[in-house]
Motif scaffolding. Structure first.
Motif, mmCIF file in Angstrom:
data_model
loop_
_atom_site.group_PDB
_atom_site.id
_atom_site.type_symbol
_atom_site.label_atom_id
_atom_site.label_comp_id
_atom_site.label_asym_id
_atom_site.label_seq_id
_atom_site.Cartn_x
_atom_site.Cartn_y
_atom_site.Cartn_z
ATOM 1 N N THR A 1 14.715 14.805 -9.032
ATOM 2 C CA THR A 1 15.309 13.531 -9.417
ATOM 3 C C THR A 1 15.421 13.351 -10.799
ATOM 4 O O THR A 1 16.363 12.738 -11.304
ATOM 5 C CB THR A 1 13.919 12.501 -8.753
ATOM 6 O OG1 THR A 1 13.744 12.420 -7.572
ATOM 7 C CG2 THR A 1 14.505 10.826 -9.444
ATOM 8 N N ARG A 2 14.610 14.081 -11.625
ATOM 9 C CA ARG A 2 14.385 14.032 -13.076
ATOM 10 C C ARG A 2 15.786 14.921 -13.680
ATOM 11 O O ARG A 2 16.517 14.347 -14.314
ATOM 12 C CB ARG A 2 13.369 14.598 -13.769
ATOM 13 C CG ARG A 2 12.168 13.703 -13.370
ATOM 14 C CD ARG A 2 11.021 14.242 -14.354
ATOM 15 N NE ARG A 2 11.022 13.873 -15.893
ATOM 16 C CZ ARG A 2 10.108 14.331 -16.558
ATOM 17 N NH1 ARG A 2 8.812 14.939 -16.126
ATOM 18 N NH2 ARG A 2 10.198 13.919 -17.971
ATOM 19 N N THR A 3 16.156 15.852 -12.870
ATOM 20 C CA THR A 3 17.298 16.601 -13.279
ATOM 21 C C THR A 3 18.540 15.806 -13.103
ATOM 22 O O THR A 3 19.529 15.913 -13.724
ATOM 23 C CB THR A 3 17.663 17.891 -12.334
ATOM 24 O OG1 THR A 3 16.269 18.787 -12.408
ATOM 25 C CG2 THR A 3 18.840 18.594 -12.516
ATOM 26 N N ALA A 4 18.531 14.946 -12.046
ATOM 27 C CA ALA A 4 19.805 13.984 -11.793
ATOM 28 C C ALA A 4 19.590 12.914 -12.745
ATOM 29 O O ALA A 4 20.579 11.849 -12.808
ATOM 30 C CB ALA A 4 19.625 13.502 -10.342
ATOM 31 N N GLY A 5 18.636 12.657 -13.632
ATOM 32 C CA GLY A 5 18.882 11.797 -14.752
ATOM 33 C C GLY A 5 17.962 10.457 -14.470
ATOM 34 O O GLY A 5 17.944 9.478 -15.215
ATOM 35 N N LEU A 6 17.333 10.418 -13.380
ATOM 36 C CA LEU A 6 16.280 9.260 -13.088
ATOM 37 C C LEU A 6 14.969 9.377 -13.534
ATOM 38 O O LEU A 6 14.403 10.464 -13.591
ATOM 39 C CB LEU A 6 16.438 8.790 -11.491
ATOM 40 C CG LEU A 6 17.569 8.235 -10.886
ATOM 41 C CD1 LEU A 6 18.904 9.045 -10.966
ATOM 42 C CD2 LEU A 6 17.018 7.621 -9.329
ATOM 43 N N ASP A 7 14.378 8.418 -14.188
ATOM 44 C CA ASP A 7 13.208 8.636 -14.052
ATOM 45 C C ASP A 7 12.352 8.428 -12.899
ATOM 46 O O ASP A 7 12.721 8.007 -12.096
ATOM 47 C CB ASP A 7 12.243 7.097 -15.100
ATOM 48 C CG ASP A 7 12.887 7.224 -16.393
ATOM 49 O OD1 ASP A 7 13.126 8.310 -17.180
ATOM 50 O OD2 ASP A 7 13.210 6.104 -16.920
ATOM 51 N N VAL A 8 10.758 9.134 -12.775
ATOM 52 C CA VAL A 8 10.264 9.179 -11.741
ATOM 53 C C VAL A 8 8.626 8.472 -12.170
ATOM 54 O O VAL A 8 7.948 8.882 -12.908
ATOM 55 C CB VAL A 8 9.750 10.624 -11.207
ATOM 56 C CG1 VAL A 8 9.112 10.324 -10.169
ATOM 57 C CG2 VAL A 8 11.268 11.174 -11.169
ATOM 58 N N VAL A 9 8.277 7.286 -11.146
ATOM 59 C CA VAL A 9 6.981 7.063 -11.255
ATOM 60 C C VAL A 9 6.527 7.297 -9.764
ATOM 61 O O VAL A 9 7.029 6.881 -8.743
ATOM 62 C CB VAL A 9 7.165 5.325 -11.420
ATOM 63 C CG1 VAL A 9 5.669 4.805 -11.581
ATOM 64 C CG2 VAL A 9 7.797 4.965 -12.852
ATOM 65 N N VAL A 10 5.146 7.833 -9.950
ATOM 66 C CA VAL A 10 4.587 8.340 -8.658
ATOM 67 C C VAL A 10 3.190 7.495 -8.405
ATOM 68 O O VAL A 10 2.697 6.959 -9.125
ATOM 69 C CB VAL A 10 4.106 9.744 -9.030
ATOM 70 C CG1 VAL A 10 3.470 10.236 -7.675
ATOM 71 C CG2 VAL A 10 5.216 10.607 -9.389
ATOM 72 N N SER A 11 2.985 7.334 -7.334
ATOM 73 C CA SER A 11 1.724 6.442 -6.697
ATOM 74 C C SER A 11 0.623 7.568 -6.067
ATOM 75 O O SER A 11 1.245 8.526 -5.520
ATOM 76 C CB SER A 11 2.051 5.515 -5.801
ATOM 77 O OG SER A 11 1.036 5.120 -4.965
ATOM 78 N N THR A 12 -0.695 7.423 -6.288
ATOM 79 C CA THR A 12 -1.662 8.003 -5.552
ATOM 80 C C THR A 12 -1.603 7.554 -4.159
ATOM 81 O O THR A 12 -0.936 6.683 -3.647
ATOM 82 C CB THR A 12 -2.908 7.617 -6.271
ATOM 83 O OG1 THR A 12 -3.146 6.333 -6.556
ATOM 84 C CG2 THR A 12 -3.041 8.197 -7.638
ATOM 85 N N VAL A 13 -2.248 8.687 -3.519
ATOM 86 C CA VAL A 13 -2.520 8.548 -2.010
ATOM 87 C C VAL A 13 -3.542 7.386 -1.544
ATOM 88 O O VAL A 13 -4.479 7.735 -2.137
ATOM 89 C CB VAL A 13 -2.562 9.593 -1.363
ATOM 90 C CG1 VAL A 13 -2.623 9.730 0.151
ATOM 91 C CG2 VAL A 13 -1.379 10.683 -1.728
ATOM 92 N N THR A 14 -3.191 6.244 -0.932
ATOM 93 C CA THR A 14 -4.229 5.482 -0.599
ATOM 94 C C THR A 14 -5.125 5.675 0.491
ATOM 95 O O THR A 14 -4.928 6.599 1.156
ATOM 96 C CB THR A 14 -3.590 3.979 -0.192
ATOM 97 O OG1 THR A 14 -2.715 4.144 0.854
ATOM 98 C CG2 THR A 14 -2.755 3.434 -1.549
ATOM 99 N N PRO A 15 -6.308 5.251 0.597
ATOM 100 C CA PRO A 15 -7.592 5.414 1.274
ATOM 101 C C PRO A 15 -7.272 5.001 2.825
ATOM 102 O O PRO A 15 -6.361 3.956 3.161
ATOM 103 C CB PRO A 15 -8.696 4.629 0.902
ATOM 104 C CG PRO A 15 -8.180 3.501 -0.018
ATOM 105 C CD PRO A 15 -6.968 4.092 -0.667
ATOM 106 N N PHE A 16 -7.672 5.730 3.822
ATOM 107 C CA PHE A 16 -7.454 5.483 5.118
ATOM 108 C C PHE A 16 -8.652 5.763 6.090
ATOM 109 O O PHE A 16 -8.389 5.889 7.423
ATOM 110 C CB PHE A 16 -6.231 6.109 5.730
ATOM 111 C CG PHE A 16 -6.166 7.367 5.825
ATOM 112 C CD1 PHE A 16 -6.381 8.248 7.030
ATOM 113 C CD2 PHE A 16 -6.022 8.377 4.632
ATOM 114 C CE1 PHE A 16 -6.412 9.593 7.117
ATOM 115 C CE2 PHE A 16 -5.927 9.810 4.683
ATOM 116 C CZ PHE A 16 -6.200 10.247 5.880
ATOM 117 N N GLU A 17 -9.575 5.866 5.572
ATOM 118 C CA GLU A 17 -11.045 5.947 6.418
ATOM 119 C C GLU A 17 -11.042 4.747 7.558
ATOM 120 O O GLU A 17 -11.097 3.757 7.044
ATOM 121 C CB GLU A 17 -12.394 6.175 5.632
ATOM 122 C CG GLU A 17 -13.585 6.326 6.685
ATOM 123 C CD GLU A 17 -14.740 6.441 6.214
ATOM 124 O OE1 GLU A 17 -15.790 6.646 6.753
ATOM 125 O OE2 GLU A 17 -14.775 6.619 5.017
#
Length: 309
Positions: A217-233
């Motif tokens: 995605t960054r190579t294509a010129g877009l910024d990347v914002v990442v989310s953490t993985v949410t809980p599921f117990e």
């Protein structure tokens, strides 16, 4: 449907078109005003049987169907069947002279809005779009494109567990669903929970796939914002070992921020402070993995707008 708003789409000037198997077509531009946050009704008439349709499995929005050509009917009163899925239509481009571009959210059922109110536009991306418009900033009209797909993963296809409707993996759909989107400037990446809870993949496999998504995605010129993985117990597939994987993936995300433009720590937001492997009770839809409407609103309110606009 408002009768005065009905307009006919054309394709290369013709009233219809044949779509090649696996292909896409784009209609001619339609000169109609589209108010902010408005609902659009797109009617499609299929004169012959098509075979299996492309579809969005759990849209949280009613689609109406019936027999015969009803595309010109202003009310759609003869469409007596409903399905909570979208068929054939993959997107609508809207021209805005004030929008700086779009943010694309690539995610799974949490982005898809599973367990949110049907027809309520209560997905966290819906609420984020409304929040952006209410912000009155120079970039308040940034578009928000929801590319959530229930069951989606970083590395695995739905066919691996016998559910083709879960689609192809995130890496396989990156070009089509993110990089080819009109005006895309930022990717918000929220994948990984299904690699853990469905497939039991190891942290290194998930992190490796996320790094590929980020790099491409960054190579294509877009910024990347990442989310953490949410809980599921509490969800049926949860195990202590899968919780360790979730924590390991989140630790990598929190300590490798140089590889992407920003981090939205939805885990920190949604987890129960007294039991961090579980969702907060007030935001739990009841299945212990998907938020309710209030939880999706909290997610939208939590996103730092400067990261995406």
């Amino acid at each position: 449907m408002l009768p005065a708003s009905v307009a006919e789409l054309t394709f290369n000037g013709a009233p219809g078109i044949t779509i090649p198997k696996g292909g896409q077509v784009v209609s001619d531009p339609l000169p109609v005003a589209v108010p902010e946050l408005s609902d659009l009704v797109v009617s499609i008439y299929l004169p012959v049987a098509t075979g299996p349709a492309t579809w969005h499995w759990t849209a949280r929005q009613a689609a109406y169907y019936g027999a015969g050509d009803t595309t010109a009917e202003p009310t759609g009163a003869t469409l007596t069947g409903t399905r909570n899925s979208w068929f054939f239509l993959s997107g609508v481009d809207v021209l805005s002279r004030r929008s700086p571009g779009s943010v694309v959210v690539l995610g799974d059922s949490i982005t898809d809005g599973s367990q949110s109110t049907i027809n309520g536009n209560a997905r966290w991306t819906d609420r984020l779009a409304a929040r952006l418009l209410a912000g009155n900033s120079p970039h308040s009209e940034v578009g928000v494109l929801n590319q959530g797909l229930a069951g989606n993963t970083v590395n695995r296809d739905g066919t691996e567990i016998g559910y083709a409707e879960l689609g192809v993996n995130g890496l396989a759909r990156l070009q089509r669903d993110v990089l080819s989107q009109t005006g895309a400037q930022t990717l918000v990446l929220m994948l990984g929970i299904n690699d853990i809870q469905i497939h039991g993949d190891a942290p290194d496999k998930i992190i490796g796939g996320l790094r590929q998504l980020i790099a491409q995605t960054r190579t294509a010129g877009l910024d990347v914002v990442v989310s953490t993985v949410t809980p599921f117990e509490g969800f049926s597939s949860w195990t202590p070992a899968k919780e360790e994987t979730r924590l390991a993936v989140n630790e990598w995300l929190r300590t490798h921020r140089a590889e992407f433009s920003g981090l939205v720590d939805f885990d920190e937001l949604l987890r129960d402070p007294a039991a961090p492997s579980k969702l907060r009770a007030e935001w739990d839809s009841g299945d212990h993995i998907h938020p309710n409407d209030a939880g999706y609103q909290a997610m939208a309110d939590f996103v730092p707008l400067w990261l995406i606009s």
